[in-house]
Design a protein around this motif. Structure first.
Motif, PDB file in Angstrom:
ATOM      1  N   PRO A  15       0.777  -1.017   0.108  1.00  0.00           N
ATOM      2  CA  PRO A  15       0.036  -0.195   0.096  1.00  0.00           C
ATOM      3  C   PRO A  15       0.776   1.371   0.015  1.00  0.00           C
ATOM      4  O   PRO A  15       1.884   1.227   0.656  1.00  0.00           O
ATOM      5  CB  PRO A  15      -0.984  -0.100   1.238  1.00  0.00           C
ATOM      6  CG  PRO A  15      -0.289  -1.274   2.131  1.00  0.00           C
ATOM      7  CD  PRO A  15       0.578  -2.000   1.040  1.00  0.00           C
ATOM      8  N   LYS A  16       0.473   2.214  -1.020  1.00  0.00           N
ATOM      9  CA  LYS A  16       1.191   3.548  -0.994  1.00  0.00           C
ATOM     10  C   LYS A  16       0.288   4.641  -1.801  1.00  0.00           C
ATOM     11  O   LYS A  16      -0.894   4.205  -2.378  1.00  0.00           O
ATOM     12  CB  LYS A  16       2.432   3.344  -1.762  1.00  0.00           C
ATOM     13  CG  LYS A  16       2.509   2.895  -3.105  1.00  0.00           C
ATOM     14  CD  LYS A  16       3.580   2.717  -3.977  1.00  0.00           C
ATOM     15  CE  LYS A  16       3.456   2.373  -5.321  1.00  0.00           C
ATOM     16  NZ  LYS A  16       2.698   1.105  -5.680  1.00  0.00           N
ATOM     17  N   ALA A  66       1.397  10.945   5.463  1.00  0.00           N
ATOM     18  CA  ALA A  66       0.885  10.446   4.229  1.00  0.00           C
ATOM     19  C   ALA A  66       0.999   8.851   4.141  1.00  0.00           C
ATOM     20  O   ALA A  66       0.260   8.079   3.679  1.00  0.00           O
ATOM     21  CB  ALA A  66       1.639  10.905   3.001  1.00  0.00           C
ATOM     22  N   ALA A  67       2.153   8.317   4.637  1.00  0.00           N
ATOM     23  CA  ALA A  67       2.397   6.791   4.426  1.00  0.00           C
ATOM     24  C   ALA A  67       1.314   6.157   5.462  1.00  0.00           C
ATOM     25  O   ALA A  67       0.755   4.993   4.833  1.00  0.00           O
ATOM     26  CB  ALA A  67       3.879   6.562   5.065  1.00  0.00           C
ATOM     27  N   VAL A  68       1.103   6.701   6.602  1.00  0.00           N
ATOM     28  CA  VAL A  68       0.195   5.966   7.454  1.00  0.00           C
ATOM     29  C   VAL A  68      -1.248   6.226   6.916  1.00  0.00           C
ATOM     30  O   VAL A  68      -2.120   5.274   7.019  1.00  0.00           O
ATOM     31  CB  VAL A  68       0.185   6.331   8.921  1.00  0.00           C
ATOM     32  CG1 VAL A  68      -0.927   5.871   9.776  1.00  0.00           C
ATOM     33  CG2 VAL A  68       1.575   6.207   9.568  1.00  0.00           C
ATOM     34  N   ARG A  69      -1.613   7.331   6.428  1.00  0.00           N
ATOM     35  CA  ARG A  69      -3.058   7.540   5.825  1.00  0.00           C
ATOM     36  C   ARG A  69      -3.219   6.780   4.704  1.00  0.00           C
ATOM     37  O   ARG A  69      -4.245   6.128   4.614  1.00  0.00           O
ATOM     38  CB  ARG A  69      -2.995   8.892   5.566  1.00  0.00           C
ATOM     39  CG  ARG A  69      -4.357   9.488   4.825  1.00  0.00           C
ATOM     40  CD  ARG A  69      -4.390  10.732   4.299  1.00  0.00           C
ATOM     41  NE  ARG A  69      -3.251  11.162   3.350  1.00  0.00           N
ATOM     42  CZ  ARG A  69      -3.305  10.727   2.204  1.00  0.00           C
ATOM     43  NH1 ARG A  69      -4.058   9.950   1.800  1.00  0.00           N
ATOM     44  NH2 ARG A  69      -2.317  11.208   1.083  1.00  0.00           N
ATOM     45  N   GLU A  70      -2.154   6.493   3.766  1.00  0.00           N
ATOM     46  CA  GLU A  70      -2.538   5.714   2.606  1.00  0.00           C
ATOM     47  C   GLU A  70      -2.832   4.247   3.050  1.00  0.00           C
ATOM     48  O   GLU A  70      -3.593   3.625   2.467  1.00  0.00           O
ATOM     49  CB  GLU A  70      -1.464   5.978   1.645  1.00  0.00           C
ATOM     50  CG  GLU A  70      -1.216   7.201   0.950  1.00  0.00           C
ATOM     51  CD  GLU A  70      -2.327   7.148  -0.165  1.00  0.00           C
ATOM     52  OE1 GLU A  70      -3.138   6.281  -0.524  1.00  0.00           O
ATOM     53  OE2 GLU A  70      -2.795   8.292  -0.668  1.00  0.00           O
ATOM     54  N   VAL A  71      -1.932   3.727   3.978  1.00  0.00           N
ATOM     55  CA  VAL A  71      -2.147   2.371   4.285  1.00  0.00           C
ATOM     56  C   VAL A  71      -3.614   2.128   4.849  1.00  0.00           C
ATOM     57  O   VAL A  71      -3.995   1.152   4.556  1.00  0.00           O
ATOM     58  CB  VAL A  71      -0.822   1.738   5.393  1.00  0.00           C
ATOM     59  CG1 VAL A  71      -1.293   0.488   5.774  1.00  0.00           C
ATOM     60  CG2 VAL A  71       0.431   1.749   4.636  1.00  0.00           C
TER      61      VAL A  71
END
Length: 203
Positions: free
Chosen positions: A99-100, A112-117
């Protein structure tokens, strides 16, 4: 520490380093002095060679000069582990992926990394570690050459939550995979995903 960069372009790889990468058998060295990335990109379609290298005493400077000719898009993603020691994979565009997604304006890359996952897999991230690695890949969008720079982070969730793939993002499946099962997934994935898994010593 030696600086080296790896840019993925479809099935091709361009290395920028101070020495020729050891693990690659067939690699074509390019002339650094007259190198022009857009020209190189156009000529790739006619070439049978897969791997290329630019050798420079100052790889970082050379990489920066190449970046100036490209449109940069920042993205961020995660390698997520659950309490059973399994890792989160998604299936999108007929390939296994992690996920990204794109970093929004004014958004911190880590956020952003956490939100996207969380958006792409319907999970709650419990903990995020420091950056695992960065990957670069180039593609065409309209008449622009895009360099997507993805920052990858190691993350953890509590327990082994049910995954909900974000269908409107083209994700048809999201699964937990144990370390032994990873070999089966990497037969059908992107080269840059292998870099992320290598950074965590999973392959």
């Amino acid at each position: 520490m030696a600086q080296k960069y790896r840019i993925y372009i479809n099935d091709n790889t361009l290395f920028i380093a101070d020495t020729v990468p050891r693990q690659i058998d067939k690699i074509q060295q390019l002339d650094t002095e007259y190198f022009d990335f857009p020209t190189f990109y156009r000529n790739l379609k006619l070439s049978k060679q897969k791997n290329y290298v630019l050798i420079s005493k100052r790889p970082k400077e050379l990489f920066q000069s190449i970046k100036k000719k490209l449109t940069i898009i920042k993205a961020a993603g995660g390698l997520v582990e659950n309490a059973n020691g399994e890792f989160l994979f998604i299936f999108r565009n007929k390939k296994w992926d992690l996920p990204k997604g794109k970093v929004e304006k004014e958004e911190k890359i880590k956020t952003a990394a956490v939100r996207e996952v969380e958006e792409e897999c319907g999970v709650k991230i419990e903990r995020r570690d420091e950056r695992l690695c960065k990957t670069y890949h180039v593609y065409e969008l309209g008449n622009k050459l895009i360099l997507k720079r993805t920052s990858w982070y190691k993350m953890w969730v509590k327990g082994a939550p049910k995954l909900v793939p974000q269908k409107d993002e083209g994700i048809t499946s999201a699964v937990w995979v144990n370390p032994l099962g990873i070999q089966g997934k990497i037969k059908n994935t992107y080269p840059l995903i292998l870099d992320v898994l290598k950074a965590e010593n999973l392959i």
